[in-house]
Design a protein around this motif. Sequence first.
Motif, PDB file in Angstrom:
ATOM      1  N   SER A 245       0.590  -1.156   0.130  1.00 51.07           N
ATOM      2  CA  SER A 245       0.041  -0.082  -0.345  1.00 51.07           C
ATOM      3  C   SER A 245       0.394   1.300  -0.046  1.00 51.07           C
ATOM      4  O   SER A 245       0.977   1.982  -1.076  1.00 51.07           O
ATOM      5  CB  SER A 245      -1.047   0.450   1.410  1.00 51.07           C
ATOM      6  N   MET A 246       1.860   0.954   1.137  1.00 50.49           N
ATOM      7  CA  MET A 246       2.487   2.186   1.156  1.00 50.49           C
ATOM      8  C   MET A 246       3.048   2.955  -0.442  1.00 50.49           C
ATOM      9  O   MET A 246       3.972   3.437  -1.007  1.00 50.49           O
ATOM     10  CB  MET A 246       3.409   1.998   1.984  1.00 50.49           C
ATOM     11  N   ALA A 247       3.780   1.609  -1.340  1.00 52.47           N
ATOM     12  CA  ALA A 247       4.980   1.757  -2.375  1.00 52.47           C
ATOM     13  C   ALA A 247       3.399   2.191  -3.138  1.00 52.47           C
ATOM     14  O   ALA A 247       3.904   3.179  -4.272  1.00 52.47           O
ATOM     15  CB  ALA A 247       5.064  -0.083  -2.690  1.00 52.47           C
ATOM     16  N   SER A 248       2.373   2.134  -3.373  1.00 49.71           N
ATOM     17  CA  SER A 248       1.295   2.889  -3.971  1.00 49.71           C
ATOM     18  C   SER A 248       0.836   3.643  -3.745  1.00 49.71           C
ATOM     19  O   SER A 248       0.623   4.543  -5.014  1.00 49.71           O
ATOM     20  CB  SER A 248      -0.111   1.702  -4.006  1.00 49.71           C
ATOM     21  N   ILE A 249       1.151   4.291  -2.732  1.00 46.87           N
ATOM     22  CA  ILE A 249       1.761   5.835  -2.683  1.00 46.87           C
ATOM     23  C   ILE A 249       1.993   6.446  -3.234  1.00 46.87           C
ATOM     24  O   ILE A 249       3.030   7.936  -3.867  1.00 46.87           O
ATOM     25  CB  ILE A 249       1.134   6.599  -0.697  1.00 46.87           C
ATOM     26  N   SER A 250       3.735   6.098  -3.034  1.00 46.04           N
ATOM     27  CA  SER A 250       4.995   6.196  -3.382  1.00 46.04           C
ATOM     28  C   SER A 250       4.477   6.522  -4.781  1.00 46.04           C
ATOM     29  O   SER A 250       4.974   7.121  -5.326  1.00 46.04           O
ATOM     30  CB  SER A 250       6.352   5.633  -2.626  1.00 46.04           C
ATOM     31  N   ALA A 251       4.612   5.199  -5.336  1.00 46.13           N
ATOM     32  CA  ALA A 251       4.551   5.761  -6.927  1.00 46.13           C
ATOM     33  C   ALA A 251       3.175   6.151  -7.617  1.00 46.13           C
ATOM     34  O   ALA A 251       3.696   7.332  -8.473  1.00 46.13           O
ATOM     35  CB  ALA A 251       3.444   4.139  -7.310  1.00 46.13           C
ATOM     36  N   MET A 252       1.938   7.077  -6.918  1.00 46.28           N
ATOM     37  CA  MET A 252       1.501   8.024  -6.967  1.00 46.28           C
ATOM     38  C   MET A 252       1.588   9.464  -7.197  1.00 46.28           C
ATOM     39  O   MET A 252       1.094   9.873  -7.957  1.00 46.28           O
ATOM     40  CB  MET A 252       0.049   7.578  -5.847  1.00 46.28           C
ATOM     41  N   LEU A 253       2.364   9.392  -5.595  1.00 46.98           N
ATOM     42  CA  LEU A 253       3.203  10.220  -5.682  1.00 46.98           C
ATOM     43  C   LEU A 253       4.582  11.017  -6.184  1.00 46.98           C
ATOM     44  O   LEU A 253       4.669  12.563  -6.745  1.00 46.98           O
ATOM     45  CB  LEU A 253       3.496  10.864  -4.177  1.00 46.98           C
ATOM     46  N   ALA A 254       5.067   9.706  -6.811  1.00 48.28           N
ATOM     47  CA  ALA A 254       5.644  10.203  -8.103  1.00 48.28           C
ATOM     48  C   ALA A 254       5.339  10.652  -9.026  1.00 48.28           C
ATOM     49  O   ALA A 254       6.173  11.404 -10.130  1.00 48.28           O
ATOM     50  CB  ALA A 254       7.350   9.286  -8.496  1.00 48.28           C
ATOM     51  N   ILE A 255       4.418   9.634  -9.938  1.00 44.81           N
ATOM     52  CA  ILE A 255       3.742  10.317 -11.046  1.00 44.81           C
ATOM     53  C   ILE A 255       3.396  11.316 -10.701  1.00 44.81           C
ATOM     54  O   ILE A 255       3.436  12.494 -11.755  1.00 44.81           O
ATOM     55  CB  ILE A 255       2.787   8.988 -11.064  1.00 44.81           C
ATOM     56  N   GLU A 256       2.243  12.291 -10.003  1.00 40.02           N
ATOM     57  CA  GLU A 256       2.361  13.524  -9.535  1.00 40.02           C
ATOM     58  C   GLU A 256       2.834  14.679  -9.950  1.00 40.02           C
ATOM     59  O   GLU A 256       2.785  15.202 -10.185  1.00 40.02           O
ATOM     60  CB  GLU A 256       1.087  13.295  -7.949  1.00 40.02           C
ATOM     61  N   ARG A 257       4.500  14.080  -9.132  1.00 41.37           N
ATOM     62  CA  ARG A 257       4.792  14.890  -9.297  1.00 41.37           C
ATOM     63  C   ARG A 257       5.466  15.728 -10.792  1.00 41.37           C
ATOM     64  O   ARG A 257       5.975  16.320 -11.174  1.00 41.37           O
ATOM     65  CB  ARG A 257       6.321  15.019  -8.390  1.00 41.37           C
ATOM     66  N   LYS A 258       5.661  14.345 -11.742  1.00 35.64           N
ATOM     67  CA  LYS A 258       5.953  14.991 -12.991  1.00 35.64           C
ATOM     68  C   LYS A 258       4.825  14.821 -13.898  1.00 35.64           C
ATOM     69  O   LYS A 258       5.305  15.555 -14.951  1.00 35.64           O
ATOM     70  CB  LYS A 258       6.781  13.621 -12.969  1.00 35.64           C
ATOM     71  N   SER A 259       3.685  14.462 -13.577  1.00 33.37           N
ATOM     72  CA  SER A 259       2.799  14.826 -14.806  1.00 33.37           C
ATOM     73  C   SER A 259       1.896  16.193 -14.209  1.00 33.37           C
ATOM     74  O   SER A 259       1.571  16.909 -13.446  1.00 33.37           O
ATOM     75  CB  SER A 259       1.795  13.491 -13.952  1.00 33.37           C
ATOM     76  N   ALA A 260       1.723  16.339 -16.074  1.00 31.56           N
ATOM     77  CA  ALA A 260       0.638  17.967 -16.164  1.00 31.56           C
ATOM     78  C   ALA A 260      -0.737  17.882 -16.201  1.00 31.56           C
ATOM     79  O   ALA A 260      -1.450  18.392 -15.579  1.00 31.56           O
ATOM     80  CB  ALA A 260       1.200  18.362 -17.510  1.00 31.56           C
ATOM     81  N   ASN A 261      -0.718  16.359 -15.858  1.00 31.78           N
ATOM     82  CA  ASN A 261      -2.154  15.465 -14.894  1.00 31.78           C
ATOM     83  C   ASN A 261      -2.831  15.489 -14.170  1.00 31.78           C
ATOM     84  O   ASN A 261      -2.392  14.021 -13.765  1.00 31.78           O
ATOM     85  CB  ASN A 261      -2.625  14.788 -16.653  1.00 31.78           C
ATOM     86  N   ARG A 262      -2.635  16.297 -13.157  1.00 33.38           N
ATOM     87  CA  ARG A 262      -2.208  15.664 -11.426  1.00 33.38           C
ATOM     88  C   ARG A 262      -4.116  15.595 -11.011  1.00 33.38           C
ATOM     89  O   ARG A 262      -5.086  16.344 -11.249  1.00 33.38           O
ATOM     90  CB  ARG A 262      -1.938  17.070 -10.958  1.00 33.38           C
ATOM     91  N   LEU A 263      -3.825  14.616  -9.812  1.00 37.31           N
ATOM     92  CA  LEU A 263      -5.016  14.375  -9.262  1.00 37.31           C
ATOM     93  C   LEU A 263      -5.040  15.359  -8.076  1.00 37.31           C
ATOM     94  O   LEU A 263      -6.195  15.820  -7.710  1.00 37.31           O
ATOM     95  CB  LEU A 263      -4.868  13.396  -8.420  1.00 37.31           C
ATOM     96  N   LEU A 264      -4.183  15.653  -7.245  1.00 33.86           N
ATOM     97  CA  LEU A 264      -3.777  16.914  -5.868  1.00 33.86           C
ATOM     98  C   LEU A 264      -3.748  19.060  -6.715  1.00 33.86           C
ATOM     99  O   LEU A 264      -3.164  18.362  -7.949  1.00 33.86           O
ATOM    100  CB  LEU A 264      -2.987  16.745  -5.906  1.00 33.86           C
TER     101      LEU A 264
END
Length: 474
Positions: A245-264
């Motif tokens: 679960s923590m790995a999934s969160i980490s992956a989500m944050l890593a993608i969020e940091r680099k993506s122009a298409n953000r959830l947050l």
Amino acid sequence: MSSVEQTVTPKSISVFSLFSPALLPATLMLGGGVALYAVEAYITATIAPSIVRDIGGLELFSWMITLFVAAGVLGSITVATRPRGVGLRTVYVAAALIFGAGNLICAIAPAIQVVLAGRAVQGFGAGMLAALAYAFIRFVYPQPLWRKASTLYAAIWGVATVLGPTLGGLFSQGSAWREAFVILVPLAGLMALSSRWLLPRVDDDRAQQKTPVLQIALLLAAVLLMSFAGTIEPISSKITLVAISMASISAMLAIERKSANRLLPQGAVMLGRPISRLYLTMFTLMMVLTSDIYIPYFLQTLHGVAPLVSGYLVALVALGWTLAAFFSASFSGKQAGVSIIVGCVLETAATASLILFLARDNPSGDLALLGPAVVAMFLMGCGVGLGWAHLVTKVIGLVDSSEQDKASAAISTVQSLGGAFGSSLAGVIVNSAGLADPGDITGSLSAATWLYALMALPGLIAIAMSLTLKPVSA
């Protein structure tokens, strides 16, 4: 200046301003949405044993909560990621109808699998309603009342922890659990119908973007895995699920940091940005607070408290949140900033103090030993209540209008994530510390000691983050 703004002056500002004739309809609609989510979560937790006794499905018992929480997170996200051009009022109508449909499915369910489907639908609608309350704040209330509205929503959650189980108890006999779902169906329909007249029509001012499907999938996976970890017994399996679960969160944050298409909102995953520290403060506050789920067990096992009494004693956590929220509702500027810091310190210290006060062998229920533990429980809730509304107000006021729906929806998401991670982590700690093996007094003493020692640690993060926050503007 609008008629509402003219009636709200600095001298007249109070929580009761939310119930002025001009604001009362919207307050009832938005506060009602939060209440449906909060109360329903606790009602179902109370009647769940009756459901499985009546129609079977004990092996799927835990999923009644897990699916509701996961669907609630998805619902809150949907508010921010809805199709372009769909207004908040339209989303409210849909949310109320979906919530009502979920209750109807549960009420007529012939088997536990149908109840689970209903709980997922119900949770999705409830998550939308809870997120909409924060999303509507800036459109319904003048800015001086944003903090008051946040205070009211926080108080509703506190009251729900007492009201929900009480109402659930009324429907816990035989098949009466179906009526607990039925009574909410017409209420949801009434709210959907009334929203067209009682909530304002607002333009969709979000920036154009695609739905961040990958981030949403990773976040939901994390919530499901973490929630499931709290429901299984083997320690190795718990630890594995928490790690994934923590790995999934980490992956989500890593993608969020680099993506122009953000959830947050922009900067939400960058610790150097204030909004990131705000969310992290809220997340850790909720993590620490969920350590209260084992308080009734320790009260009964270590202090000889009757089950019913232990349930009411742990409700002091909710009472502390509610009273502190109202106490600090009038704070602004530096006062509000100090309130956040004091709240983080108070919650952390109160949680750590349970090592001394709750982790005691007191079978006779000596008040000299039990009294300080009861005070500490109350202060845990006070800590969250002192700062929560100010954190919410800061989040809403910090981002551009194009991202305020994202920021508002993330509040409910962060709250649910903090609760899911906290409860699962607490389960891993107590089982690893001997709650079941060796069990009895020895196991309970060890489990309580380790639980409140380790669960206080996230509070140190909350304190550190709160010290970096600038004063909340008036």
